[in-house]
Design a protein around this motif. Sequence first.
Motif: not given
Length: 469
Positions: A85, A215, A303
């Motif tokens: 991420i 996440n 996201n």
Amino acid sequence: MSTSTDHGRPDPEASTLALTRDGRPVSDRGDTVCVVGAGASGLTAIKNLKEHGFGVDCYERETGVGGAWNWRHDRSPVYASTHLISSRPFTQFPDFPMPDDWPDYPHHSRLLSYFERYADHFDLRGHIWFGTEVVRVEPVAGDRWDVTTRSTGGYGPERTSRYAAVVIANGHNWSPKLPRYEGLEEFRGEIMHASSYKDPAQLRGKRVLVVGAGNTGCDIAVEAAQQASRCWHSTRRGYWYAPKYVLGRPADQVNDALLALRVPLRVRQWLYHWTLRLTVGDLTRFGLPKPDHRVYETHPIANSQLVYYVGHGGIAPVPDVARFHPYAVELSDGREIDPDLVVFATGYLPRFEFLDPKVLGDDAGEGRPKLWLNAFVPGRPTLAVAGLVQPDSGIFPLSHWQSVLFARLLRLRVTRPDRAAAFAARVSAKAGERYAGPVKDSSRHWFEVGHADYLRAVQRALLDLEASR
């Protein structure tokens, strides 16, 4: 003097024998440093300690390197679709770049290959005892440490070795944090923590409730939107959902440019809100709760797909769970839903099972050590924790510089013990100092740091040590 096995790895059993305080035999490893764990933080600790002239013994409970990023390991939280991420340039070790042709957000399999190549490039495997778990780490006189190990799974005899210093790098994303709800024991459906989630096939055709908005929770909700017959996503509060790309660049690279310019927090928050209005808009129109905090006061959710599937009806946002019934889940707004699978993506708590929590300043035993730079222990100058940070970018560069600082401190204890003592006094004075703006007081944000502020603090400490040589 240390001896080695036929493979070049130091052999603790061949060192000078001594006795522990309770009379157990102990192998004295002299000036050798012990590293617990061969994940990302453990590997960079071995490498940097080696470069500073120390012997190193690393104990890894699994059969390979990679820690959490090796999804074959029992404690790995990684699932089939896991990607970074944080983008590649802000995740890689500063002295071992990832290949230029890799994508911005590499898949977990690439990360594992990266760690394997890192271990081979710096010749680290000869220092690692695989399949060996640490049972106890105990302080002894002279700031030394007795480390007791055994074969993973509890087989075979225990063995104790005495070390000059210890680096704890056992990770903090492996011990599931499980919530408690009224009626949970009577629920007849399937219940699992996200740590047990590995593949979308586990969701296929089921009515799935995902609890938790980190996440991982958002990733699983997105996969449930594609595989499950129905998906509900329960969150306690509203969160900020950040796209992975902003202005055509990975979002963390844009944010880092602002940090490099020393843009004030309030201005960065305004720019972030403005960017979100242009990209994802007002998410309350989809039924998502409005955040009760400003951006950067919790870890933003990176996201780009959650909003897409919420907007297409694949994910139904719902509030917090109130209680469980045998065949239903009651929500805090009084509604009931009927999932047959509940996935708790409720995070992890750090665990140091082999160490008395009070050694790390965790008097309450809740898994929250009181450290300086999230690494250095007051009153324990030969003990450090590597990787116990939750940054707004990649963690590996921070672990690298933590271990460089610790290695230089250990060297200074030999060359300038007076200056090392002054550094130890600073550790005691600054323990618990934060390197992030105001954040929510929850276990998820215990170790939150802003990577730019944190690295500047480490740099100041390194310069201070350098001036002391």
